[in-house]
Design a protein around this motif. Sequence first.
Motif, PDB file in Angstrom:
ATOM      1  N   VAL A   1       0.808  -1.235   0.000  1.00  0.00           N
ATOM      2  CA  VAL A   1       0.000   0.000   0.000  1.00  0.00           C
ATOM      3  C   VAL A   1       0.836   1.277   0.000  1.00  0.00           C
ATOM      4  O   VAL A   1       0.277   2.371   0.058  1.00  0.00           O
TER       5      VAL A   1
ATOM      6  N   LYS B   1       0.251   4.807   2.160  1.00  0.00           N
ATOM      7  CA  LYS B   1      -1.127   4.987   2.588  1.00  0.00           C
ATOM      8  C   LYS B   1      -1.285   4.604   4.069  1.00  0.00           C
ATOM      9  O   LYS B   1      -0.633   3.693   4.570  1.00  0.00           O
TER      10      LYS B   1
ATOM     11  N   LEU C   1      -7.180  -0.420   4.890  1.00  0.00           N
ATOM     12  CA  LEU C   1      -6.815   0.982   4.748  1.00  0.00           C
ATOM     13  C   LEU C   1      -7.675   1.848   5.670  1.00  0.00           C
ATOM     14  O   LEU C   1      -8.773   1.457   6.069  1.00  0.00           O
TER      15      LEU C   1
END
Length: 255
Positions: free
Chosen positions: A111, A114, A132
Amino acid sequence: MEISIFTVDAFTEQPFHGNPAAVCLLEDKLEENQHQKIANEMNLSETAFIRKLNPTDDFTKKNVNSTLTFITLSGELIARQAEDHIILDLPLYFTHPQDVKEVEELVKAAVGDKSVQDVRYSPDTKKLLIRLSDAYERADLEKLKVNAENLLLAEKTGRIKGVIITLKGDGRGKQESYDFYSRYFAPWYGVSEDPVTGAAHTVLSSYWSQQLGKKKMCAFQCSARGGRLKISLRQDGRVDLGGQSSIVLKGFLSI
């Protein structure tokens, strides 16, 4: 010999979306090596072979209560028809909190920079679940550029064979609201990104059921092809995954 063969896009009602699979209808048994040769020829993630158990069975007869049992490397897979959906009867797998420091490099490979809200591990399936932050939207998940080779290099534990990236739904689906979104990567099995993954949702279903306090959910896998799944957790500790399908090819295979 000619074999009836179809290409079916699963977990979608639109051609060229969802998860493509080949389906062969067999009148007689094939030699074992022919199954693999046909699968190689079709060059899809899955190839299913359906054979009559009784000579009087009719492949074309429709029965809303009909079920099929597929023998797979992971065990028996039971599918049934319910109106315009096909329902897969699957086990439900739970996740456990993961020490982020142990998988920090892998999370970053997946990711980037993030913000991550939760990291879980499923020992039964060897899948790492990365959630997330709720501050992100579906478009942020879709835009992620995940390099499969980087995932392989970053996995140091020897335990992980698949990475799920997931995000809480924002209720702004084009056609309906979704409870959560996901993408799935399994380069350890030669799958850079899977279009729609039933196995990943055996993990996602238990996680999001706990997080949202819901037994019935609707999910969308945000691959380039995309796929929609209806989820129902059952009393017996299993999960029903439902989806529509679209036949995009009909023909005959000569062997």
